[in-house]
Design a protein around this motif. Sequence first.
Motif, PDB file in Angstrom:
ATOM      1  N   HIS A 188     -44.287  -5.628  11.045  1.00  0.00           N
ATOM      2  CA  HIS A 188     -44.358  -6.865  10.460  1.00  0.00           C
ATOM      3  C   HIS A 188     -43.174  -7.887  10.986  1.00  0.00           C
ATOM      4  O   HIS A 188     -43.363  -8.819  11.261  1.00  0.00           O
ATOM      5  CB  HIS A 188     -44.350  -6.880   8.786  1.00  0.00           C
ATOM      6  N   GLN A 192     -43.089 -11.358  13.182  1.00  0.00           N
ATOM      7  CA  GLN A 192     -42.270 -12.655  12.542  1.00  0.00           C
ATOM      8  C   GLN A 192     -41.335 -13.276  13.723  1.00  0.00           C
ATOM      9  O   GLN A 192     -41.330 -14.276  13.983  1.00  0.00           O
ATOM     10  CB  GLN A 192     -41.605 -12.127  11.255  1.00  0.00           C
ATOM     11  N   ASN A 198     -42.898 -17.153   9.062  1.00  0.00           N
ATOM     12  CA  ASN A 198     -43.106 -16.219   8.050  1.00  0.00           C
ATOM     13  C   ASN A 198     -44.546 -15.693   7.963  1.00  0.00           C
ATOM     14  O   ASN A 198     -45.412 -16.555   8.133  1.00  0.00           O
ATOM     15  CB  ASN A 198     -42.367 -16.716   6.927  1.00  0.00           C
ATOM     16  N   ILE A 199     -44.875 -14.320   7.768  1.00  0.00           N
ATOM     17  CA  ILE A 199     -46.155 -13.677   7.693  1.00  0.00           C
ATOM     18  C   ILE A 199     -46.328 -13.038   6.357  1.00  0.00           C
ATOM     19  O   ILE A 199     -45.194 -12.549   6.174  1.00  0.00           O
ATOM     20  CB  ILE A 199     -46.482 -13.093   8.894  1.00  0.00           C
ATOM     21  N   ASP A 200     -47.507 -13.575   5.536  1.00  0.00           N
ATOM     22  CA  ASP A 200     -47.288 -12.614   4.244  1.00  0.00           C
ATOM     23  C   ASP A 200     -47.802 -11.359   4.614  1.00  0.00           C
ATOM     24  O   ASP A 200     -48.668 -10.856   5.466  1.00  0.00           O
ATOM     25  CB  ASP A 200     -48.699 -13.050   3.924  1.00  0.00           C
ATOM     26  N   ARG A 201     -46.822 -10.322   4.184  1.00  0.00           N
ATOM     27  CA  ARG A 201     -46.695  -9.060   4.425  1.00  0.00           C
ATOM     28  C   ARG A 201     -47.898  -7.949   3.934  1.00  0.00           C
ATOM     29  O   ARG A 201     -48.443  -7.473   4.771  1.00  0.00           O
ATOM     30  CB  ARG A 201     -45.493  -8.337   3.710  1.00  0.00           C
ATOM     31  N   SER A 202     -48.444  -8.252   2.868  1.00  0.00           N
ATOM     32  CA  SER A 202     -49.616  -7.468   2.442  1.00  0.00           C
ATOM     33  C   SER A 202     -50.778  -7.935   3.231  1.00  0.00           C
ATOM     34  O   SER A 202     -51.740  -7.058   3.603  1.00  0.00           O
ATOM     35  CB  SER A 202     -49.832  -7.697   1.040  1.00  0.00           C
ATOM     36  N   ARG A 203     -51.182  -9.230   3.662  1.00  0.00           N
ATOM     37  CA  ARG A 203     -52.057  -9.627   4.492  1.00  0.00           C
ATOM     38  C   ARG A 203     -52.104  -8.902   5.920  1.00  0.00           C
ATOM     39  O   ARG A 203     -52.860  -8.766   6.503  1.00  0.00           O
ATOM     40  CB  ARG A 203     -52.249 -11.141   4.444  1.00  0.00           C
ATOM     41  N   PHE A 204     -50.796  -8.873   6.569  1.00  0.00           N
ATOM     42  CA  PHE A 204     -50.497  -8.772   7.801  1.00  0.00           C
ATOM     43  C   PHE A 204     -50.861  -7.092   7.842  1.00  0.00           C
ATOM     44  O   PHE A 204     -51.531  -6.603   8.786  1.00  0.00           O
ATOM     45  CB  PHE A 204     -49.060  -8.776   8.119  1.00  0.00           C
TER      46      PHE A 204
END
Length: 240
Positions: A188, A192, A198-204
């Motif tokens: 993750h 990034q 920034n990338i949403d962790r759970s969605r990633f």
Amino acid sequence: MDYKDIVENGEQYFLPNLSIDTVIIGYQAGIIKCLLLKIGDKWLLPGGYIKREESVQEATHRVLKDRTGLEHTYLKFLAVFGKQDRQFSKVFEDFFSKAGVNWKADSWLRGRFVSLAYYALVNIAETHPVKSDIDEAFAWFDFDALPEMWMDHASIVQTARVQLTTDIQHEYHAYKLLAEEFTMPELHQLYQVILKENIDRSRFQKKMLGTGLFERLPKLNKNTPGRNPYLYRVKGALPG
């Protein structure tokens, strides 16, 4: 074959007016880097020429192995650099004349050169750069802090940086910049850094696991404070 022989008699061994340049990309301490070689007072990409008896693909893999010691890694064609005025005879003449090389008026290096550019994704810890007899040094550089470079190599580097940003959004090869076993937080963070957002962790994580590329290992990563995330690797990868 030493570089003096290549300069003076290269047309006997290599296809004329054609070269290969490779942007070797690594990841270290949260920074995307590329491997550069130093010749004289400037830096350039690892590259070479195509032998008359080998294919372009064979030449590309030979150059990569000679420069990094790697035989099996992710390598992708990037672009052709071939502007009508892409020739560097004055640069070559100045450098090789100072080096005491016999620079012929009709040297094969005087003409226009078309470069076939590739980029490679490597694990820096497993990469062992090798100097040729003309290189003074090698080093990994942050894409955002490149040194002064020979010819148009800075442009090739930046083209690879942009292409990588596009490719990882649908090809999922960025994990090749990590160790064989890695955590989802590490993957993750890598995305990034490459995408500079920034990338949403759970969605990633859901997206990555949804690709079916990765398998979770039974052991936990014990090297991080707090919660210990699971380790993953690519499905089908051999342990060790």
